[in-house]
Design an enzyme around this catalytic site. Structure first.
Site, short mmCIF file in Angstrom:
data_model
loop_
_atom_site.label_atom_id
_atom_site.label_comp_id
_atom_site.label_asym_id
_atom_site.label_seq_id
_atom_site.Cartn_x
_atom_site.Cartn_y
_atom_site.Cartn_z
N HIS A 174 28.09 68.36 -29.67
CA HIS A 174 27.41 69.21 -30.65
C HIS A 174 28.40 69.99 -31.51
O HIS A 174 29.47 70.36 -31.05
CB HIS A 174 26.52 70.24 -29.93
CG HIS A 174 25.48 69.62 -29.07
ND1 HIS A 174 24.97 70.25 -27.95
CD2 HIS A 174 24.83 68.42 -29.13
CE1 HIS A 174 24.05 69.48 -27.39
NE2 HIS A 174 23.95 68.37 -28.08
N HIS A 220 31.55 69.70 -29.30
CA HIS A 220 31.73 69.98 -27.88
C HIS A 220 30.63 69.29 -27.07
O HIS A 220 29.48 69.23 -27.49
CB HIS A 220 31.66 71.50 -27.64
CG HIS A 220 31.70 71.87 -26.21
ND1 HIS A 220 30.64 72.47 -25.57
CD2 HIS A 220 32.67 71.70 -25.27
CE1 HIS A 220 30.97 72.67 -24.30
NE2 HIS A 220 32.19 72.21 -24.09
N ASP A 238 20.56 63.57 -28.06
CA ASP A 238 21.96 63.41 -27.67
C ASP A 238 22.36 61.95 -27.50
O ASP A 238 23.52 61.59 -27.70
CB ASP A 238 22.27 64.19 -26.39
CG ASP A 238 22.51 65.67 -26.65
OD1 ASP A 238 22.62 66.07 -27.82
OD2 ASP A 238 22.61 66.43 -25.66
#
Length: 188
Positions: A63, A119, A173
């Site tokens: 992210h 990250h 994700d």
């Protein structure tokens, strides 16, 4: 032991040993001291503090924020994480490079990730508790991501080494754009 700050191969990304004082009663651990951190180049103001509780195999990331990028100070309270920071600072000599770090309850080390990084992490043990402080503010509409299993970055996630047969991640994700798409400006 006093704080110890260690540079990494990526400018600004630091590994920190906290101030610890063990005695017969247990352990006193100081995680942060503004003036000592400033003497070591960390001058951001931490404005948020969060804890995450994760199952083994839980993955979050990679992210980033396009507005109000946030610096992070990270450590594991119990369990273990494979933590990854990708340099997205276009003017950096290490743009597109990543650093992976094993953070666990035994090492007691912290990681400082400056603004301008993507990250992500995966929990390597059940009941992993991960704590972090962030600078700036969380801006949901400015959030973006890069695929955790991006072929260009080729991050060596230690799934087999830790017996992780299935990654637990959100659809978002699992389906972020690639690093090449990010570089070409095809995504925010």
């Amino acid at each position: 032991m006093a704080f110890a700050f260690h540079n990494t191969e990526i400018p600004g990304l630091l590994i920190i040993k906290p101030h610890m004082f063990p005695d017969d009663r247990g352990l006193y651990k100081k995680n942060y001291e503004k003036f000592i951190f400033a003497e070591n180049g960390i001058t951001c103001e931490f404005t948020e503090s969060s804890d995450l509780y994760s199952k083994k195999g839980a993955l979050r990331g990679l992210h980033y924020q396009t507005v109000d990028s946030q610096a992070k100070l990270i450590h594991v309270i119990c369990g273990a994480l494979f933590d990854v920071a990708v340099d997205l600072r276009r003017d950096s000599p290490t743009f597109g490079k990543y650093r992976a770090e094993l953070l666990d309850e035994n090492s007691q080390k912290f990681e400082f990730i400056p603004e301008g990084f993507a990250h992500g992490f995966i929990a390597l043990k059940d009941d992993t508790v991960f704590s972090y402080q962030c600078s700036g503010r969380y801006v949901p509409e400015a959030c973006g991501g890069i695929r955790w299993d991006d072929p260009t970055l080729n991050i060596p996630w230690p799934l087999k080494e830790y017996g992780i047969e299935q990654v637990i991640a959100t659809d978002k994700d699992k389906n972020w754009p690639t690093f090449e798409e990010y570089k070409k400006g095809l995504v925010r």
